[in-house]
Design an enzyme around this catalytic site. Structure first.
Site, PDB file in Angstrom:
ATOM      1  N   ASN A   1      -4.391 111.262  10.067  1.00 37.88           N
ATOM      2  CA  ASN A   1      -3.584 112.098  10.717  1.00 37.88           C
ATOM      3  C   ASN A   1      -3.666 113.598  10.073  1.00 37.88           C
ATOM      4  OD1 ASN A   1      -2.964 110.543  13.089  1.00 37.88           O
ATOM      5  ND2 ASN A   1      -1.671 109.580  11.982  1.00 37.88           N
TER       6      ASN A   1
ATOM      7  N   PHE B   1      -8.875 106.466  17.335  1.00 36.44           N
ATOM      8  CA  PHE B   1      -9.073 107.315  16.253  1.00 36.44           C
ATOM      9  C   PHE B   1      -9.252 106.667  14.737  1.00 36.44           C
ATOM     10  CE2 PHE B   1      -6.581 109.641  12.746  1.00 36.44           C
ATOM     11  CZ  PHE B   1      -7.104 111.012  12.988  1.00 36.44           C
ATOM     12  N   ASN B   2      -8.592 105.637  14.663  1.00 39.88           N
ATOM     13  CA  ASN B   2      -8.371 104.933  13.183  1.00 39.88           C
ATOM     14  C   ASN B   2      -9.930 104.364  13.116  1.00 39.88           C
ATOM     15  OD1 ASN B   2      -5.855 105.712  12.733  1.00 39.88           O
ATOM     16  ND2 ASN B   2      -4.922 103.866  13.524  1.00 39.88           N
TER      17      ASN B   2
ATOM     18  N   HIS C   1       1.961 104.223  19.239  1.00 42.80           N
ATOM     19  CA  HIS C   1       1.054 103.109  18.849  1.00 42.80           C
ATOM     20  C   HIS C   1       1.391 102.281  17.462  1.00 42.80           C
ATOM     21  CE1 HIS C   1      -1.940 105.640  21.129  1.00 42.80           C
ATOM     22  NE2 HIS C   1      -1.498 106.607  20.290  1.00 42.80           N
ATOM     23  N   ASP C   2       1.628 102.912  16.364  1.00 39.75           N
ATOM     24  CA  ASP C   2       1.611 102.026  15.163  1.00 39.75           C
ATOM     25  C   ASP C   2       2.991 101.020  15.154  1.00 39.75           C
ATOM     26  OD1 ASP C   2      -0.649 103.453  14.392  1.00 39.75           O
ATOM     27  OD2 ASP C   2       0.440 104.906  12.993  1.00 39.75           O
TER      28      ASP C   2
ATOM     29  N   THR D   1      -2.407 101.055   9.572  1.00 38.55           N
ATOM     30  CA  THR D   1      -2.070 101.987  10.688  1.00 38.55           C
ATOM     31  C   THR D   1      -2.602 103.204  10.672  1.00 38.55           C
ATOM     32  OG1 THR D   1       0.126 102.843   9.932  1.00 38.55           O
ATOM     33  CG2 THR D   1       0.416 100.852  11.311  1.00 38.55           C
TER      34      THR D   1
ATOM     35  N   ASP E   1       3.208 106.349  12.759  1.00 41.64           N
ATOM     36  CA  ASP E   1       3.378 105.724  11.307  1.00 41.64           C
ATOM     37  C   ASP E   1       4.866 105.853  10.830  1.00 41.64           C
ATOM     38  OD1 ASP E   1       0.227 105.507  10.400  1.00 41.64           O
ATOM     39  OD2 ASP E   1       0.615 107.163  11.523  1.00 41.64           O
TER      40      ASP E   1
ATOM     41  N   ASP F   1      -0.855 106.369   7.563  1.00 40.24           N
ATOM     42  CA  ASP F   1      -1.201 107.957   7.596  1.00 40.24           C
ATOM     43  C   ASP F   1      -0.300 108.787   8.159  1.00 40.24           C
ATOM     44  OD1 ASP F   1      -2.241 106.944  10.059  1.00 40.24           O
ATOM     45  OD2 ASP F   1      -3.702 108.191   9.979  1.00 40.24           O
TER      46      ASP F   1
HETATM   47  C1  BDR Z   1      -3.664 105.941  16.007  1.00 41.71           C
HETATM   48  O1  BDR Z   1      -4.462 107.354  15.443  1.00 41.71           O
HETATM   49  C2  BDR Z   1      -3.175 108.171  14.845  1.00 41.71           C
HETATM   50  O2  BDR Z   1      -3.369 109.304  15.341  1.00 41.71           O
HETATM   51  C3  BDR Z   1      -2.052 107.219  15.203  1.00 41.71           C
HETATM   52  O3  BDR Z   1      -1.018 107.428  13.951  1.00 41.71           O
HETATM   53  C4  BDR Z   1      -2.358 105.919  15.421  1.00 41.71           C
HETATM   54  O4  BDR Z   1      -2.466 105.231  14.234  1.00 41.71           O
HETATM   55  C5  BDR Z   1      -3.865 105.984  17.563  1.00 41.71           C
HETATM   56  O5  BDR Z   1      -5.393 106.025  17.994  1.00 41.71           O
HETATM   57 CA    CA Z   2      -1.401 106.048  12.275  1.00 34.92          CA
END
Ligand code: BDR
Ligand code: CA
Length: 311
Positions: A39, A166-167, A240-241, A125, A15, A10
């Site tokens: 996102n 979040f994911n 993160h990703d 991701t 990403d 996303d």
């Molecule tokens: C995840 O949430 C998204 O905002 C980022 O792209 C990442 O995949 C982190 O919590």
């Molecule tokens: Ca992401």
């Protein structure tokens, strides 16, 4: 021997960095990119993925997926971190690579089934809606995938809630399907990704890479740092990703421990939590792992080298 990977994403700043790492690593063959609302809206993240791949000179096909979670028609987006476009402040080509006409879930299932059994690794991701939809519509993929290495979840603290990331929080029912499917899952969660801090030294290194991909990475890191500083007060945001991609390229860089993991779909305070049961030795047949320890210098080397190798 390269490893076939399919990224479901996303984009989103981090990403975009994951796509740079996957497209530029000589260890990987990027066989496809699918998109999911997260996102930003599905239209925005799909446009971003197509334009990123164009800039990177990748031939990977892109297919668009879910606009909203499995059980809701209201996606929750994240403009405070990723901006109104999903990639505010980043320069991308006007045109992207062409869009595959298939919905992402079908694209994922067909790509896995047409390749050698055990050869494709899925790297989600974003929210897990497309992956769950692919499992529901074509359960045979579960035994055909090599591994699912996802960015999401947390053993300890969450980000959108005290325990939820979040994911996973965006579509807990989808995450539950993915974690319970029975295929090997490596959860590259916040415990690990918070060790991948894009500090000034990292950002300077990206700025010195004389390729288009290097410039994209530098812009992504700069913009991501700005929004994280404003929204969360961090000077060095966790990238993160790409940590999930790094796990596939070099597992010793992203070290994980086997542990049973369940997704909380009901809790009043804990919906979207990834519940890791460390009370005892994991059963011999456990299929889930939690990534806990990052070799940060090796991780940044992988990402910078990938950006330098691309056009
Ligand atoms: C995840 O949430 C998204 O905002 C980022 O792209 C990442 O995949 C982190 O919590
Ligand atoms: Ca992401």
């Amino acid at each position: 021997m390269t490893q076939a990977v399919l990224i479901d994403c996303d984009p989103g700043y981090d990403d975009a960095a994951a796509l740079i790492l996957a497209a530029g690593s000589p260890a990987l063959e990027l066989v496809g990119v699918t998109t999911v609302a997260g996102n930003q809206t599905l239209e925005k993240v799909t446009g971003n993925a197509r334009r990123i791949l164009k800039l990177l000179g990748s031939r990977a096909p892109v297919a668009a997926g879910a606009r909203s979670p499995l059980l809701s028609d209201a996606p929750r987006v994240c403009p405070e971190i990723h901006g109104e476009s999903g990639l505010d402040g980043v320069e991308l080509p006007e045109e992207g690579v062409p869009l595959d006409p298939r919905p992402a879930a079908r694209f994922i299932a067909e790509t896995i089934l047409e390749r050698e059994p055990g050869s494709v690794t899925l790297i989600p991701t974003g929210p897990l809606t497309n992956i769950a939809a692919a499992v529901l519509s074509e359960p045979r993929i579960v035994s055909r995938v090599r591994e699912v290495v996802l960015m999401g979840g947390a053993v300890h603290a969450g980000n959108v809630g005290p325990f939820s990331e979040f994911n996973i929080a965006n579509d807990p029912e989808a995450a539950d399907i993915v974690f319970r499917a029975g295929w090997p899952v490596v959860m590259v969660g916040l415990d690990l990704t918070r060790q991948a801090r894009a500090d000034e030294a990292v950002r300077r290194r990206a700025r010195s890479i004389p390729t288009r991909a290097g410039r994209l990475l530098a812009e992504v890191l700069e913009a991501f740092t700005g929004t994280y500083r404003r929204a969360r007060g961090y000077d060095a945001p966790p990238l993160h990703d790409p940590c999930a991609v790094a796990r596939v390229i070099a597992p010793e860089t992203v070290r994980a421990r086997p542990v049973p993991i369940a997704v909380e779909c009901a809790g009043r305070w804990t919906r979207g939590m990834t519940v890791c049961d460390f009370r005892r030795e994991p059963p011999a047949d456990v299929r889930t792992q939690a990534a806990l320890e990052l070799d940060a210098p090796a991780f940044w080397d992988l990402l910078m080298d990938a950006a330098a190798r691309l056009p």
